[in-house]
Structures are given as C-alpha cells and as structure tokens.
Design an enzyme around this catalytic site. Structure first.
Site, PDB file in Angstrom:
ATOM      1  N   GLU A  34       2.359  18.958  -6.016  1.00  0.00           N
ATOM      2  CA  GLU A  34       1.909  18.881  -4.623  1.00  0.00           C
ATOM      3  C   GLU A  34       0.870  19.966  -4.354  1.00  0.00           C
ATOM      4  O   GLU A  34       1.011  21.090  -4.845  1.00  0.00           O
ATOM      5  CB  GLU A  34       3.145  19.115  -3.740  1.00  0.00           C
ATOM      6  CG  GLU A  34       2.918  19.267  -2.276  1.00  0.00           C
ATOM      7  CD  GLU A  34       4.216  19.643  -1.557  1.00  0.00           C
ATOM      8  OE1 GLU A  34       4.574  18.931  -0.624  1.00  0.00           O
ATOM      9  OE2 GLU A  34       4.868  20.643  -1.924  1.00  0.00           O
ATOM     10  N   HIS A  36      -0.992  23.043  -2.995  1.00  0.00           N
ATOM     11  CA  HIS A  36      -0.522  24.317  -2.435  1.00  0.00           C
ATOM     12  C   HIS A  36      -1.715  25.183  -2.048  1.00  0.00           C
ATOM     13  O   HIS A  36      -1.817  26.347  -2.464  1.00  0.00           O
ATOM     14  CB  HIS A  36       0.399  25.035  -3.421  1.00  0.00           C
ATOM     15  CG  HIS A  36       1.835  24.612  -3.327  1.00  0.00           C
ATOM     16  ND1 HIS A  36       2.287  23.431  -3.845  1.00  0.00           N
ATOM     17  CD2 HIS A  36       2.916  25.183  -2.732  1.00  0.00           C
ATOM     18  CE1 HIS A  36       3.586  23.305  -3.586  1.00  0.00           C
ATOM     19  NE2 HIS A  36       3.993  24.354  -2.909  1.00  0.00           N
ATOM     20  N   ASP A  45       6.183  24.378  -6.702  1.00  0.00           N
ATOM     21  CA  ASP A  45       7.563  24.070  -6.300  1.00  0.00           C
ATOM     22  C   ASP A  45       8.522  23.920  -7.476  1.00  0.00           C
ATOM     23  O   ASP A  45       9.745  24.032  -7.285  1.00  0.00           O
ATOM     24  CB  ASP A  45       7.596  22.807  -5.430  1.00  0.00           C
ATOM     25  CG  ASP A  45       7.046  23.071  -4.037  1.00  0.00           C
ATOM     26  OD1 ASP A  45       6.663  24.217  -3.739  1.00  0.00           O
ATOM     27  OD2 ASP A  45       6.989  22.114  -3.232  1.00  0.00           O
ATOM     28  N   HIS A 120      11.376  22.564  -3.332  1.00  0.00           N
ATOM     29  CA  HIS A 120      10.552  21.644  -2.514  1.00  0.00           C
ATOM     30  C   HIS A 120      11.394  21.176  -1.332  1.00  0.00           C
ATOM     31  O   HIS A 120      12.370  20.430  -1.506  1.00  0.00           O
ATOM     32  CB  HIS A 120      10.091  20.484  -3.385  1.00  0.00           C
ATOM     33  CG  HIS A 120       9.303  19.428  -2.671  1.00  0.00           C
ATOM     34  ND1 HIS A 120       8.134  19.702  -1.996  1.00  0.00           N
ATOM     35  CD2 HIS A 120       9.508  18.092  -2.554  1.00  0.00           C
ATOM     36  CE1 HIS A 120       7.651  18.571  -1.482  1.00  0.00           C
ATOM     37  NE2 HIS A 120       8.464  17.590  -1.798  1.00  0.00           N
ATOM     38  N   GLU A 122      11.411  18.980   0.934  1.00  0.00           N
ATOM     39  CA  GLU A 122      11.738  17.579   1.200  1.00  0.00           C
ATOM     40  C   GLU A 122      12.766  17.001   0.224  1.00  0.00           C
ATOM     41  O   GLU A 122      13.265  15.882   0.427  1.00  0.00           O
ATOM     42  CB  GLU A 122      10.462  16.721   1.148  1.00  0.00           C
ATOM     43  CG  GLU A 122       9.471  16.978   2.275  1.00  0.00           C
ATOM     44  CD  GLU A 122       8.446  18.079   1.985  1.00  0.00           C
ATOM     45  OE1 GLU A 122       8.787  19.036   1.234  1.00  0.00           O
ATOM     46  OE2 GLU A 122       7.319  18.008   2.499  1.00  0.00           O
ATOM     47  N   HIS A 174       4.436  26.982   3.740  1.00  0.00           N
ATOM     48  CA  HIS A 174       3.958  26.204   2.601  1.00  0.00           C
ATOM     49  C   HIS A 174       2.628  26.778   2.146  1.00  0.00           C
ATOM     50  O   HIS A 174       1.673  26.809   2.920  1.00  0.00           O
ATOM     51  CB  HIS A 174       3.786  24.729   2.982  1.00  0.00           C
ATOM     52  CG  HIS A 174       3.220  23.906   1.860  1.00  0.00           C
ATOM     53  ND1 HIS A 174       3.983  23.432   0.822  1.00  0.00           N
ATOM     54  CD2 HIS A 174       1.952  23.537   1.598  1.00  0.00           C
ATOM     55  CE1 HIS A 174       3.206  22.785  -0.022  1.00  0.00           C
ATOM     56  NE2 HIS A 174       1.973  22.830   0.412  1.00  0.00           N
ATOM     57  N   GLU A 179       5.525  31.743  -0.689  1.00  0.00           N
ATOM     58  CA  GLU A 179       5.230  31.173  -2.011  1.00  0.00           C
ATOM     59  C   GLU A 179       4.113  31.943  -2.719  1.00  0.00           C
ATOM     60  O   GLU A 179       4.162  32.135  -3.942  1.00  0.00           O
ATOM     61  CB  GLU A 179       4.857  29.692  -1.875  1.00  0.00           C
ATOM     62  CG  GLU A 179       6.059  28.822  -1.536  1.00  0.00           C
ATOM     63  CD  GLU A 179       5.731  27.335  -1.489  1.00  0.00           C
ATOM     64  OE1 GLU A 179       6.513  26.558  -2.040  1.00  0.00           O
ATOM     65  OE2 GLU A 179       4.695  26.952  -0.884  1.00  0.00           O
TER      66      GLU A 179
HETATM   67 ZN    ZN Z   1       5.878  24.751  -2.142  1.00  0.00          ZN
HETATM   68 MN    MN Z   2       6.895  21.556  -1.365  1.00  0.00          MN
END
Ligand code: ZN
Ligand code: MN
Length: 255
Positions: A34, A36, A45, A120, A122, A174, A179
């Site tokens: 994904e 970032h 993630d 992650h 979700e 995010h 992170e």
């Molecule tokens: Zn992430």
């Molecule tokens: Mn994520």
C-alpha cells in the site's frame, strides 16, 4: 545446536523440526502492499511487524514465519484508499481464508503457540475471523493464538514523548510520525528523508462512500504531517514494544 536464525523461511526443515521440540511461539507478521507517501516504501505495513516480531522472537526463543504481505483493501480514511498505484488489496474472505490455512498448517506441524502481529489497520477483523476459523478447524489440540496491532501497545507516556504536538489518533497516523519514525529506526536505508511530507491533516467526514472519494486524501498519501518523525522516536517506541510485547507473550503463551 544453536538455532542459526529466528526467520522460519531461512531454516531448513530439519532445523525447523528440531526447534518444535522446545514448543516455540511462532510469530506471523501481517500487513499490506500500500502507498505510504513519497518517502516510505509500499511494504511498511508488513516490514514493521516483521522487524518487531524478529525483535520479540529473539527474546523468547521464538520463530518468525514469512509475513502475509498483501492485506485487506486500503480505505481512504485510514490508508489513502485504492486510488494510488500500488495499493493492492485482497477481498476480506481471501485474507481470512489465508490466515486460517496458514495457522491450521502450523498446528499440523505441532505448533501450539502463535502470535499474529499486524501492521495494517484495515486487516484486524478479517484476521480475527481467520484465527477463529482455524481454532474451529483444529479443535482441542491446545493451540493458542494471540493477535495484536502493534500501535495498540503504545502507552500514554510514550505517546506524549513521540507526539509533542498531540496524538492525532491511529487513523491519521498513516505514513506519518509513527510509521516514519519506526521505519527510520528499523529500516533507515528505506526512508527518503528529503521527501518527508509536511501536509495538513486529512479532513474527511465520519463515513465511507463508494466509489472512493479521492479528493478527501492529501496528494502526498500521508494522512497528516510526518515532519516531526525521527529515528530517536522510533527507537523509543521499539524499546517500549520490546518490553511490553515480550511481557505479554510470556504471560499469555509461555507461562
Ligand atoms: Zn501503514
Ligand atoms: Mn495500512
């Protein structure tokens, strides 16, 4: 025999078979491919849970299984959504089925203690579903499975040290300070310091909608500024993770 590595994928099968005699905790990192932001790699993630799992595994003589590096679909309000090239989501049922199959296979090998470390947002309920179905599959074999999302371990004290300007909540974190700082600590060579975004926080309404509204999401892909990130903050969070996750694993799975 000294175990050469904690990484399951790097063990030979006789080494893995020998390690099962000490009834180790097997860590399963889960994540996502994904976007970032412009400064972090798309594998954050799963890269972070893999590094965290290796850190804990060395303390508890555990084993780290290869990560599940695809995850549930990125949502605009928590990961920027599907509009970025590279954000590659699985259907929820696919993720649940994969977690279920992998844990059931581990149990068939004789593993009785599993700790899923997810990175992650979700993913959580689809992983929980996979674990629950695996528990049903294996019946009364003594299998225990622990599941956590790493940021839930951050204490108020750590949050105050890391977010000197206030913690915006995990949904906005995010590709931002949390992170980015952890990546600067664990994978400094993968962070593009000259591209760290400093955009305003995303403003989105308190609902989701399909098709996804890409206009909600900052162009950078970071849902709030990452400018306050640092390797020192990453080290602070990692040290607290190490202390408290190791304690939780020992308490729940090894006592
Ligand atoms: Zn992430
Ligand atoms: Mn994520």
């Amino acid at each position: 025999m000294n175990q050469p590595t904690v990484m399951m994928a790097e063990l030979t099968w006789p080494e893995f078979a020998a390690s099962l005699e000490r009834d180790p905790v097997v860590f399963l990192p889960t994540g996502m491919l994904e976007q970032h932001g412009p400064h972090l790699p798309m594998g954050v993630d799963h890269l972070l849970p893999t590094a965290i799992a290796a850190m804990i595994a060395r303390d508890v003589d555990g084993i780290v299984a290869p990560p599940l590096n695809y995850g549930y679909k990125s949502m605009p309000r928590t990961g920027g959504g599907p509009g970025f090239p590279g954000s590659t989501g699985l259907d929820g049922a696919t993720l649940s089925a994969t977690v279920r199959d992998v844990i059931r296979e581990f149990a068939r090998h004789g593993v009785r203690r599993v700790c899923v470390i997810d990175g992650h947002f979700e993913n959580l309920w689809f992983i929980n579903e996979g674990i629950d179905l695996a528990m049903r599959d294996v019946g009364g074999t003594g299998l225990q499975v622990m599941c956590l999302q790493h940021w839930d371990f951050l204490t108020q004290e750590t949050l105050e040290d890391v977010f000197t300007e206030g913690y915006p909540g995990i949904e906005l974190e995010h590709a931002a300070v949390l992170e980015t700082s952890l990546m600067m600590h664990f994978y400094p060579a993968l962070v593009h310091l000259d591209r760290i975004p400093d955009n305003a926080p995303m403003e989105a309404p308190p609902y989701d909608i399909w098709p996804a509204r890409t206009a909600w999401v900052p162009d950078s892909g970071a849902l709030t500024s990452a400018a306050q990130a640092s390797a020192e903050k990453g080290a602070l969070m990692a040290a607290q993770y190490r202390r408290d996750m190791t304690a939780a694993v020992r308490r729940e799975l090894l006592s």
